[in-house]
Motif scaffolding. Structure first.
Motif, mmCIF file in Angstrom:
data_model
loop_
_atom_site.group_PDB
_atom_site.id
_atom_site.type_symbol
_atom_site.label_atom_id
_atom_site.label_comp_id
_atom_site.label_asym_id
_atom_site.label_seq_id
_atom_site.Cartn_x
_atom_site.Cartn_y
_atom_site.Cartn_z
ATOM 1 N N LYS A 51 3.888 8.365 6.426
ATOM 2 C CA LYS A 51 3.364 7.652 5.262
ATOM 3 C C LYS A 51 3.066 6.196 5.605
ATOM 4 C CE LYS A 51 5.332 10.594 1.738
ATOM 5 N NZ LYS A 51 6.231 10.721 0.606
ATOM 6 N N TYR A 52 3.909 5.584 6.414
ATOM 7 C CA TYR A 52 3.680 4.211 6.846
ATOM 8 C C TYR A 52 2.378 4.102 7.628
ATOM 9 C CZ TYR A 52 4.092 -0.027 9.633
ATOM 10 O OH TYR A 52 3.838 -1.222 10.248
ATOM 11 N N GLU A 53 2.138 5.056 8.511
ATOM 12 C CA GLU A 53 0.905 5.040 9.301
ATOM 13 C C GLU A 53 -0.322 5.212 8.408
ATOM 14 O OE1 GLU A 53 0.541 4.237 12.474
ATOM 15 O OE2 GLU A 53 2.699 3.955 12.654
ATOM 16 N N LEU A 59 -4.844 0.045 4.659
ATOM 17 C CA LEU A 59 -4.876 -1.407 4.487
ATOM 18 C C LEU A 59 -5.714 -2.113 5.557
ATOM 19 C CD1 LEU A 59 -1.206 -2.132 3.411
ATOM 20 C CD2 LEU A 59 -3.242 -2.117 1.974
ATOM 21 N N LEU A 60 -5.689 -1.584 6.755
ATOM 22 C CA LEU A 60 -6.435 -2.219 7.857
ATOM 23 C C LEU A 60 -7.882 -1.738 7.943
ATOM 24 C CD1 LEU A 60 -3.707 -2.244 10.646
ATOM 25 C CD2 LEU A 60 -4.398 -4.115 9.145
ATOM 26 N N GLU A 61 -8.254 -0.810 7.094
ATOM 27 C CA GLU A 61 -9.609 -0.302 7.094
ATOM 28 C C GLU A 61 -10.581 -1.359 6.583
ATOM 29 O OE1 GLU A 61 -11.292 2.807 4.214
ATOM 30 O OE2 GLU A 61 -10.435 3.935 5.892
#
Length: 62
Positions: A51-53, A59-61
């Motif tokens: 889930k963290y990944e 978010l980094l997209e």
């Protein structure tokens, strides 16, 4: 007829093995709750990591 009997025996053996394994696991968890906690912690750790990944990727997209 012979093939049907063979199939029934194979399915019965598989079902019996599955049932015996489930009962054995249940009795081991009851006898030793620490095993259950270790398995639960490992599962939660793996799930949290996945889930963290996913959140990180969203978010980094750009």
């Amino acid at each position: 007829m012979r093939a049907l009997i063979i199939v029934v025996l194979i399915v019965g053996a598989f079902g019996g093995g599955f049932y015996a394994g489930a009962r054995f696991t249940h009795s081991e968890m009851v006898k030793n709750p620490e095993k259950f906690l270790e398995a639960y912690k490992a599962e939660m750790k793996d799930t949290a990591k996945v889930k963290y990944e996913k959140i990180k990727a969203i978010l980094l997209e750009e």
